[in-house]
Design a protein around this motif. Structure first.
Motif, PDB file in Angstrom:
ATOM      1  N   PRO A 137       1.129  -0.893   0.058  1.00 46.28           N
ATOM      2  CA  PRO A 137      -0.292  -0.179   0.041  1.00 46.28           C
ATOM      3  C   PRO A 137       0.570   1.445   0.039  1.00 46.28           C
ATOM      4  O   PRO A 137       2.064   1.297   0.436  1.00 46.28           O
ATOM      5  CB  PRO A 137      -0.861  -0.136   0.807  1.00 46.28           C
ATOM      6  CG  PRO A 137       0.087  -1.172   2.072  1.00 46.28           C
ATOM      7  CD  PRO A 137       0.956  -1.612   1.768  1.00 46.28           C
ATOM      8  N   ILE A 138       0.143   2.023  -0.580  1.00 49.41           N
ATOM      9  CA  ILE A 138       1.434   3.535  -0.969  1.00 49.41           C
ATOM     10  C   ILE A 138      -0.433   4.733  -0.651  1.00 49.41           C
ATOM     11  O   ILE A 138      -1.161   4.478  -1.213  1.00 49.41           O
ATOM     12  CB  ILE A 138       2.244   4.025  -2.116  1.00 49.41           C
ATOM     13  CG1 ILE A 138       3.064   3.049  -2.396  1.00 49.41           C
ATOM     14  CG2 ILE A 138       2.395   5.880  -2.201  1.00 49.41           C
ATOM     15  CD1 ILE A 138       3.125   2.908  -3.695  1.00 49.41           C
ATOM     16  N   TYR A 139      -0.297   4.279   0.329  1.00 48.92           N
ATOM     17  CA  TYR A 139      -1.582   5.984   1.170  1.00 48.92           C
ATOM     18  C   TYR A 139      -2.589   5.755   1.166  1.00 48.92           C
ATOM     19  O   TYR A 139      -3.602   5.678   1.225  1.00 48.92           O
ATOM     20  CB  TYR A 139      -0.836   6.702   0.474  1.00 48.92           C
ATOM     21  CG  TYR A 139       0.360   7.847   1.043  1.00 48.92           C
ATOM     22  CD1 TYR A 139       0.664   8.776   2.031  1.00 48.92           C
ATOM     23  CD2 TYR A 139       1.401   8.439  -0.509  1.00 48.92           C
ATOM     24  CE1 TYR A 139       1.906   8.987   1.971  1.00 48.92           C
ATOM     25  CE2 TYR A 139       2.124   9.299  -0.459  1.00 48.92           C
ATOM     26  CZ  TYR A 139       2.533   9.768   1.329  1.00 48.92           C
ATOM     27  OH  TYR A 139       3.689  10.245   0.630  1.00 48.92           O
ATOM     28  N   GLY A 140      -1.989   3.871   1.388  1.00 55.60           N
ATOM     29  CA  GLY A 140      -2.963   3.245   1.443  1.00 55.60           C
ATOM     30  C   GLY A 140      -3.297   2.587   0.261  1.00 55.60           C
ATOM     31  O   GLY A 140      -4.860   1.295   0.709  1.00 55.60           O
ATOM     32  N   CYS A 141      -3.127   2.877  -0.892  1.00 58.37           N
ATOM     33  CA  CYS A 141      -4.019   2.411  -1.831  1.00 58.37           C
ATOM     34  C   CYS A 141      -2.782   1.862  -2.516  1.00 58.37           C
ATOM     35  O   CYS A 141      -0.947   1.419  -2.466  1.00 58.37           O
ATOM     36  CB  CYS A 141      -3.250   3.491  -2.862  1.00 58.37           C
ATOM     37  SG  CYS A 141      -5.006   4.346  -2.163  1.00 58.37           S
ATOM     38  N   THR A 142      -3.031   0.452  -3.552  1.00 54.09           N
ATOM     39  CA  THR A 142      -2.345  -0.397  -4.074  1.00 54.09           C
ATOM     40  C   THR A 142      -2.406   0.734  -6.259  1.00 54.09           C
ATOM     41  O   THR A 142      -2.743   1.369  -5.577  1.00 54.09           O
ATOM     42  CB  THR A 142      -3.065  -2.066  -4.738  1.00 54.09           C
ATOM     43  OG1 THR A 142      -2.779  -2.723  -3.603  1.00 54.09           O
ATOM     44  CG2 THR A 142      -2.330  -2.474  -6.117  1.00 54.09           C
TER      45      THR A 142
END
Length: 185
Positions: A137-142
């Protein structure tokens, strides 16, 4: 004897028609031509993160996508990933000076270490293309991203120039707001 011939004939006919229909339904996706603009003198890892609603808007020159890489080496763009097959001649890499002059950069080939006059090309900066992938996750996102490196052979293998996507975002202070709206909650 004649009936086994008819059965084989109809089986072959059926298979031929089936293959023809399946072939007609298969389409090879073609990528759009692309121009990569890299800050002059940049060395190291580069990343393009796609589908970011707050990222850089799509940019084109003619029918070619333009990826204007910022000095951080991480471009966050609204464009979707450019997937599919393309001729290498339709992909261009340039160093861009402060006065917007473009200098072509060639794609790296591990097969050629010397040019025709036996000069060492290991001192020439080239682009080594990674590919498309997902990270998170990057800032909660894929996120869907493309990565590549630019530099001489020695610069492209020097670990000080190579960052994974997480370190590139963190060390270059990529604004978290660019990623707002990317995650489907």
């Amino acid at each position: 004897m004649k009936s086994s011939f008819n059965v084989r004939f109809f089986k072959m006919l059926y298979m031929s028609i089936l293959i023809a229909l399946l072939s007609a339904c298969t389409e090879v996706k073609k990528r759009e031509p692309a121009i990569y603009l890299i800050p002059e003198g940049y060395v190291g890892s580069l990343y393009i993160i796609f589908n970011a609603p707050n990222g850089q808007p799509p940019k084109y020159e003619g029918n070619s996508r333009v990826y204007d890489i910022p000095p951080s080496g991480v471009l966050v763009t609204q464009m979707d990933a450019n997937e599919g097959w393309i001729e290498t001649s339709k992909i261009q890499y340039f160093y861009v000076s402060n006065t917007n002059e473009r200098t072509p950069i060639s794609e790296d080939s591990a097969l050629k270490e010397q040019d025709a006059t036996n000069n060492d090309i290991g001192k020439t900066r080239t682009v080594y293309v990674g590919g498309l992938g997902q990270s998170g996750p990057i800032y909660g996102c894929t996120v869907i991203n493309q990565n590549f490196t630019v530099g001489t052979n020695a610069e492209q293998t020097d670990s000080r120039n190579l960052l994974n996507i997480y370190d590139a975002i963190k060390l270059n202070n990529i604004d978290e707001k660019l990623f707002d709206g990317m995650c489907s909650n």
